[in-house]
Scaffold this motif. Structure first.
Motif, PDB file in Angstrom:
ATOM      1  N   HIS A 391      -3.397   2.600  -3.606  1.00  0.00           N
ATOM      2  CA  HIS A 391      -4.561   3.293  -3.069  1.00  0.00           C
ATOM      3  C   HIS A 391      -5.847   2.742  -3.689  1.00  0.00           C
ATOM      4  O   HIS A 391      -6.865   2.588  -2.994  1.00  0.00           O
ATOM      5  CB  HIS A 391      -4.452   4.793  -3.313  1.00  0.00           C
ATOM      6  CG  HIS A 391      -5.576   5.589  -2.712  1.00  0.00           C
ATOM      7  ND1 HIS A 391      -5.782   5.696  -1.355  1.00  0.00           N
ATOM      8  CD2 HIS A 391      -6.592   6.298  -3.302  1.00  0.00           C
ATOM      9  CE1 HIS A 391      -6.846   6.428  -1.112  1.00  0.00           C
ATOM     10  NE2 HIS A 391      -7.364   6.807  -2.283  1.00  0.00           N
ATOM     11  N   TRP A 392      -5.802   2.457  -4.968  1.00  0.00           N
ATOM     12  CA  TRP A 392      -6.964   1.861  -5.641  1.00  0.00           C
ATOM     13  C   TRP A 392      -7.299   0.499  -5.007  1.00  0.00           C
ATOM     14  O   TRP A 392      -8.469   0.183  -4.793  1.00  0.00           O
ATOM     15  CB  TRP A 392      -6.702   1.713  -7.128  1.00  0.00           C
ATOM     16  CG  TRP A 392      -7.735   0.913  -7.868  1.00  0.00           C
ATOM     17  CD1 TRP A 392      -7.592  -0.331  -8.387  1.00  0.00           C
ATOM     18  CD2 TRP A 392      -9.076   1.313  -8.166  1.00  0.00           C
ATOM     19  NE1 TRP A 392      -8.746  -0.752  -8.993  1.00  0.00           N
ATOM     20  CE2 TRP A 392      -9.687   0.247  -8.870  1.00  0.00           C
ATOM     21  CE3 TRP A 392      -9.831   2.458  -7.898  1.00  0.00           C
ATOM     22  CZ2 TRP A 392     -11.005   0.294  -9.321  1.00  0.00           C
ATOM     23  CZ3 TRP A 392     -11.159   2.502  -8.357  1.00  0.00           C
ATOM     24  CH2 TRP A 392     -11.723   1.436  -9.047  1.00  0.00           C
ATOM     25  N   ARG A 396     -10.920  -0.576  -3.190  1.00  0.00           N
ATOM     26  CA  ARG A 396     -11.687  -1.789  -3.486  1.00  0.00           C
ATOM     27  C   ARG A 396     -11.813  -2.673  -2.239  1.00  0.00           C
ATOM     28  O   ARG A 396     -12.821  -3.355  -2.059  1.00  0.00           O
ATOM     29  CB  ARG A 396     -11.035  -2.570  -4.620  1.00  0.00           C
ATOM     30  CG  ARG A 396     -10.998  -1.869  -5.962  1.00  0.00           C
ATOM     31  CD  ARG A 396     -12.346  -1.318  -6.377  1.00  0.00           C
ATOM     32  NE  ARG A 396     -13.404  -2.314  -6.297  1.00  0.00           N
ATOM     33  CZ  ARG A 396     -14.705  -2.046  -6.404  1.00  0.00           C
ATOM     34  NH1 ARG A 396     -15.115  -0.810  -6.565  1.00  0.00           N
ATOM     35  NH2 ARG A 396     -15.600  -3.018  -6.336  1.00  0.00           N
ATOM     36  N   ARG A 397     -10.808  -2.648  -1.391  1.00  0.00           N
ATOM     37  CA  ARG A 397     -10.921  -3.383  -0.126  1.00  0.00           C
ATOM     38  C   ARG A 397     -12.043  -2.803   0.732  1.00  0.00           C
ATOM     39  O   ARG A 397     -12.677  -3.521   1.522  1.00  0.00           O
ATOM     40  CB  ARG A 397      -9.603  -3.312   0.645  1.00  0.00           C
ATOM     41  CG  ARG A 397      -8.502  -4.209   0.114  1.00  0.00           C
ATOM     42  CD  ARG A 397      -7.250  -3.957   0.923  1.00  0.00           C
ATOM     43  NE  ARG A 397      -6.156  -4.863   0.598  1.00  0.00           N
ATOM     44  CZ  ARG A 397      -4.954  -4.771   1.127  1.00  0.00           C
ATOM     45  NH1 ARG A 397      -4.704  -3.817   2.020  1.00  0.00           N
ATOM     46  NH2 ARG A 397      -4.001  -5.621   0.791  1.00  0.00           N
ATOM     47  N   ALA A 434      -9.560   2.089   2.287  1.00  0.00           N
ATOM     48  CA  ALA A 434      -9.708   3.524   2.046  1.00  0.00           C
ATOM     49  C   ALA A 434     -11.137   3.803   1.592  1.00  0.00           C
ATOM     50  O   ALA A 434     -11.739   2.987   0.874  1.00  0.00           O
ATOM     51  CB  ALA A 434      -8.718   4.004   0.993  1.00  0.00           C
ATOM     52  N   PHE A 435     -11.677   4.935   2.035  1.00  0.00           N
ATOM     53  CA  PHE A 435     -12.994   5.399   1.596  1.00  0.00           C
ATOM     54  C   PHE A 435     -12.833   6.839   1.115  1.00  0.00           C
ATOM     55  O   PHE A 435     -12.738   7.759   1.923  1.00  0.00           O
ATOM     56  CB  PHE A 435     -14.008   5.332   2.744  1.00  0.00           C
ATOM     57  CG  PHE A 435     -14.559   3.961   3.004  1.00  0.00           C
ATOM     58  CD1 PHE A 435     -15.661   3.489   2.289  1.00  0.00           C
ATOM     59  CD2 PHE A 435     -13.981   3.133   3.945  1.00  0.00           C
ATOM     60  CE1 PHE A 435     -16.170   2.226   2.536  1.00  0.00           C
ATOM     61  CE2 PHE A 435     -14.487   1.867   4.193  1.00  0.00           C
ATOM     62  CZ  PHE A 435     -15.586   1.406   3.487  1.00  0.00           C
ATOM     63  N   ASP A 436     -12.769   7.022  -0.182  1.00  0.00           N
ATOM     64  CA  ASP A 436     -12.727   8.368  -0.761  1.00  0.00           C
ATOM     65  C   ASP A 436     -14.143   8.767  -1.168  1.00  0.00           C
ATOM     66  O   ASP A 436     -14.879   7.949  -1.746  1.00  0.00           O
ATOM     67  CB  ASP A 436     -11.820   8.407  -1.993  1.00  0.00           C
ATOM     68  CG  ASP A 436     -10.348   8.287  -1.631  1.00  0.00           C
ATOM     69  OD1 ASP A 436     -10.043   8.175  -0.432  1.00  0.00           O
ATOM     70  OD2 ASP A 436      -9.516   8.299  -2.562  1.00  0.00           O
ATOM     71  N   VAL A 440     -14.160   8.609  -8.657  1.00  0.00           N
ATOM     72  CA  VAL A 440     -14.495   8.232 -10.036  1.00  0.00           C
ATOM     73  C   VAL A 440     -13.195   7.934 -10.780  1.00  0.00           C
ATOM     74  O   VAL A 440     -12.326   8.811 -10.878  1.00  0.00           O
ATOM     75  CB  VAL A 440     -15.265   9.357 -10.764  1.00  0.00           C
ATOM     76  CG1 VAL A 440     -15.577   8.927 -12.196  1.00  0.00           C
ATOM     77  CG2 VAL A 440     -16.551   9.686 -10.013  1.00  0.00           C
ATOM     78  N   PRO A 441     -13.022   6.720 -11.309  1.00  0.00           N
ATOM     79  CA  PRO A 441     -11.786   6.397 -12.042  1.00  0.00           C
ATOM     80  C   PRO A 441     -11.652   7.216 -13.316  1.00  0.00           C
ATOM     81  O   PRO A 441     -12.650   7.689 -13.888  1.00  0.00           O
ATOM     82  CB  PRO A 441     -11.950   4.906 -12.371  1.00  0.00           C
ATOM     83  CG  PRO A 441     -13.014   4.409 -11.469  1.00  0.00           C
ATOM     84  CD  PRO A 441     -13.920   5.566 -11.200  1.00  0.00           C
TER      85      PRO A 441
END
Length: 462
Positions: A391-392, A396-397, A434-436, A440-441
């Motif tokens: 998902h991360w 980033r994509r 993905a756009f969340d 925040v990591p």
């Protein structure tokens, strides 16, 4: 020998075994079927299919010679037969070693083959008399050949049954288009692989534009960036332009393997009123990692630096260096709205005057693409990953797509045409994103470490 396996980086491997047996009795004249001791050595060669015919010729030739010599020496005293036996052993050993040296390389399955720099390969360009048109044609031929070569390497490394599709247009609409047509008409070849083991989606695109006419806007853009030199053409509306480019974008399935992007291109402008012409090169190579594996990224940058330094020593006439190209890459692949860079960079250059010397540099950039990326694939392509890590990668994509749509000059240039090939222009888009909202990591995580680097790029060569 000794358990060492020599193999070629290809999935279509064929195994060929050559066994050399020396049958020995205490009395060499006795039947070999009653031997008390057996000395045998074996060589296992995993060879490229292209070598099979040659292998059969060598081995069959050796067996024929052995048979002839055996018949010649089948009579005579024991000492003579002993010498004949040892002679045959030596003969077959020499054949095996020669074939081994000629066909096998001790490399890993995904390791990039040794690349001979373009500067070491003879070309048809005459350095003293080459015109911008000559350089354009030479470079275009190189791009056509390099696309085919690179796709073969990617398919071998991917290891799936999915091959690159072929979408040709214009002069390249058919596989058997004539060279004459390719030298007079515009066209291109878009090659795409989807759903592979290593490459979730990848594209390798060739574009050749001939005899276009510069609009007022495009002419003004070029004038603003053109580095004027004495005798150069001052680009104006109505001038004739040609362009050729090869680009590759490889979006990986595994989050521990960075997305790889690279391109090389040439832009040629001829005056509409006379034969004066000028040409420039552009291109680059960069990584977009999702997790930082420092030694891999460092090696990628160090290899680029070594290549750049070999072409551009201090105080060179082009005022170019690895440090400058690294900085240009960081500046170009930047999302100002996010205050972060798209990836860890590489090199980027543009408006580089096209000369025989810069031609060899740009060719070396292109031939170095796969040797810089395939070792990373081999090392990390089979690592296990979680759904959260995937998902991360998709998040980033999303940044990758943002850059393409908002800032990439190539995308803007492609979509500005009257009838753009939208699928071809947008082929570099990731397969899944993905756009969340306000993601925040976790503090202290590897995801946070990546973001810190993307906000403040570092020098990976030190």
């Amino acid at each position: 020998s000794g358990g060492t396996t020599y193999r070629f980086p290809t999935l279509r491997l064929l195994t060929f075994s050559l066994f050399l047996h020396v049958e020995r009795d205490q009395d060499l004249t006795s039947s070999p079927h009653r031997s008390n001791h057996r000395l045998s050595s074996s060589v296992l060669l995993i060879i490229d299919p292209k070598c099979i015919d040659r292998a059969e010729q060598i081995v069959c030739g050796s067996l024929r010679v052995s048979a002839i010599l055996s018949s010649i020496y089948s009579t005579g005293n024991s000492r003579r037969r002993s010498k004949s036996t040892m002679f045959l052993v030596k003969l077959q050993s020499v054949v095996a070693v020669c074939f081994f040296a000629a066909t096998a390389t001790k490399v890993d399955a995904f390791a990039a083959p040794q690349v001979v720099p373009a500067s070491k390969v003879g070309g048809s360009i005459n350095e003293s008399s080459a015109t911008p048109q000559d350089i354009f044609e030479e470079f275009t031929k190189f791009l056509i050949d390099h696309q085919t070569d690179m796709i073969s390497k990617i398919e071998q490394a991917d290891g799936s049954e999915n091959a690159f599709s072929r979408d040709g247009w214009g002069a390249f609409a058919n596989d058997n288009d004539s060279v004459d047509a390719q030298q007079t008409k515009s066209g291109g070849i878009t090659r795409v692989i989807q759903g592979g083991n290593v490459v979730e989606k990848g594209a390798c695109s060739l574009t050749v534009i001939r005899n276009g006419v510069l609009s007022a806007d495009r002419a003004a853009t070029i004038q603003g960036r053109q580095q004027q030199q004495e005798g150069d053409l001052v680009v104006q509306e109505g001038d004739i332009y040609s362009a050729a480019a090869l680009s590759v974008v490889l979006h990986t399935r595994n989050p521990f393997v960075p997305t790889f992007r690279s391109d090389v291109r040439i832009f040629l402008v001829k005056s509409a009123s006379d034969d004066v012409a000028v040409a420039w090169f552009g291109g680059g190579s960069d990584l977009t990692p999702y997790y930082l594996i420092d030694e891999d990224i460092s090696k990628f940058h160090k290899d680029l630096k070594q290549m750049c330094d070999s072409h551009f020593p201090e105080n060179n006439e082009y005022n170019l260096s690895h440090q400058k190209m690294k900085q240009l890459c960081d500046e170009y692949f930047y999302l100002p709205a996010r205050s972060e860079h798209r990836g860890t960079g590489g090199i980027f250059f543009d408006d580089l005057p096209a000369t025989p010397a810069t031609l060899t540099f740009v060719q070396d950039v292109a031939t170095g693409w796969m040797p810089s990326w395939l070792p990373i694939v081999e090392k990390n392509g089979c690592k296990e990953f979680t759904e959260e890590q995937k998902h991360w990668q998709c998040l980033r994509r999303g940044r990758y797509l943002e850059f393409n749509l908002l800032y990439d000059r190539g995308v803007k240039f492609g979509l500005a045409n009257a009838n753009p090939r939208v699928e071809g222009v947008m082929v570099s888009a990731p397969p899944k994103i993905a756009f969340d909202y306000n993601h925040v990591p976790v503090e202290g995580s590897e995801e946070e470490r990546l973001l810190k680097i993307l906000k403040e790029p570092k020098d990976w060569t030190v």
